[in-house]
Design an enzyme around this catalytic site. Structure first.
Site, mmCIF file in Angstrom:
data_model
loop_
_atom_site.group_PDB
_atom_site.id
_atom_site.type_symbol
_atom_site.label_atom_id
_atom_site.label_comp_id
_atom_site.label_asym_id
_atom_site.label_seq_id
_atom_site.Cartn_x
_atom_site.Cartn_y
_atom_site.Cartn_z
ATOM 1 N N HIS A 282 0.877 -1.124 0.021
ATOM 2 C CA HIS A 282 0.103 0.098 0.074
ATOM 3 C C HIS A 282 0.834 1.134 0.013
ATOM 4 C CE1 HIS A 282 -2.954 2.897 1.268
ATOM 5 N NE2 HIS A 282 -3.934 2.074 0.970
ATOM 6 N N GLU B 27 -3.800 2.425 -7.482
ATOM 7 C CA GLU B 27 -4.393 3.562 -6.504
ATOM 8 C C GLU B 27 -3.514 4.545 -6.614
ATOM 9 O OE1 GLU B 27 -6.414 1.707 -2.870
ATOM 10 O OE2 GLU B 27 -4.455 2.072 -2.392
HETATM 11 P P1 13P Z 1 -9.697 6.227 0.496
HETATM 12 O O1 13P Z 1 -10.957 5.203 -0.008
HETATM 13 O O2 13P Z 1 -10.148 6.390 1.751
HETATM 14 O O3 13P Z 1 -9.517 7.196 -0.735
HETATM 15 O O4 13P Z 1 -8.714 5.177 0.727
HETATM 16 C C1 13P Z 1 -8.303 4.266 -0.334
HETATM 17 C C2 13P Z 1 -7.075 3.213 -0.175
HETATM 18 O O5 13P Z 1 -6.238 3.678 0.257
HETATM 19 C C3 13P Z 1 -7.531 1.959 0.027
HETATM 20 O O6 13P Z 1 -6.619 1.066 0.481
#
Ligand code: 13P
Length: 248
Positions: free
Chosen positions: A96, A164
């Site tokens: 992450h 992400e």
């Molecule tokens: P948010 O949905 O709070 O933007 O976070 C996304 C995330 O980091 C999921 O791993």
């Protein structure tokens, strides 16, 4: 393909009463939802056992938020993928951006974790995205290819990638659905190059970053994005299940 809807509750629910309330509300909410999709929730590590036990008879699977690249030993503070699996977790988030930033995790670390997680029978959800401005897709390519190189034809279909973009996490802003589709198609094209089309079809590619019940249809309900990784909205069982309902 079934979509994968993953809640990453991060470092919240800092006392057990919040944890208990959350699980009870989640069970209540999910009892009203009929879905063909896979739902996963990733609690803080110390709550893994509680979540596995409490959600055992529900349609919600449990995942870790991270794991280490060894199974046991002198690695203070780390979580063994074997322990996660033994407790009943089936998934684990790896790489992450918050761990790449605050724990300085490198692509090498991420790859080692992916391989160890696979060997422990966990499905790794590998987060990819850029950490600094520049050519985002080049960063994604490097991160994805590192994992593709380390895997093989027998285990790659168990790997999930989650695109992400760092600027979208917690910001309330998402890329356009076209941009998300371009990124997920690009990630799959890298899998095709290395493992061929048939195998690549089995590899799931998710989107994560400010997903809510209001925008999930826009960001995820296309043929190329296999689900979502949800942060903030997963902290509310009703909003999280709202996302599941919208996906269908
Ligand atoms: P948010 O949905 O709070 O933007 O976070 C996304 C995330 O980091 C999921 O791993």
């Amino acid at each position: 393909m079934k979509k994968l809807i993953v809640g990453n509750v991060k470092m919240h629910m800092e006392n057990p009463s919040q944890r208990d309330e959350y699980c009870q509300a989640l069970l209540q909410e999910v009892s009203h939802v009929h879905t063909q999709h896979t739902i996963v929730v990733c609690p803080p590590p110390v709550y893994t056992e509680y979540f596995c036990r409490t959600l055992d008879a529900s349609p919600i699977a449990v995942g870790g938020q991270d794991c280490f690249w060894e199974y046991y030993g002198s690695y203070t503070g780390n979580t063994s993928p074997k322990t996660l699996a033994a407790l009943g977790a089936r998934y684990v988030i790896v790489g992450h951006s918050e761990r790449r930033t605050y724990n300085h995790e490198t692509d090498d670390d991420v790859v080692r974790k992916v391989i160890t997680a696979l060997r422990a029978d966990l499905t790794p959800i590998v987060c990819v995205g850029f950490l600094s401005m520049g050519d985002e897709m080049e960063s994604v390519r490097v991160q994805v290819e590192a994992v593709l190189q380390a895997c093989d034809a027998h285990n790659i279909h168990n790997v999930v990638f989650a695109y992400e973009p760092v600027w979208a996490i917690g910001s309330g802003h998402t890329p356009t659905s076209d941009d998300i589709q371009t990124a997920t198609v690009f990630i799959r094209s890298l899998v095709v190059q290395k493992y061929g089309k048939d195998t690549a079809q089995k590899v799931r590619v998710l989107y994560g970053g400010s997903v809510t019940p209001d925008n999930v249809t826009e960001v995820c309900v296309n043929a190329f994005t296999d689900g979502v990784l949800v942060g903030k909205a997963s902290l509310s069982p009703s909003r999280f299940m709202g996302i599941v309902r919208m996906v269908g």
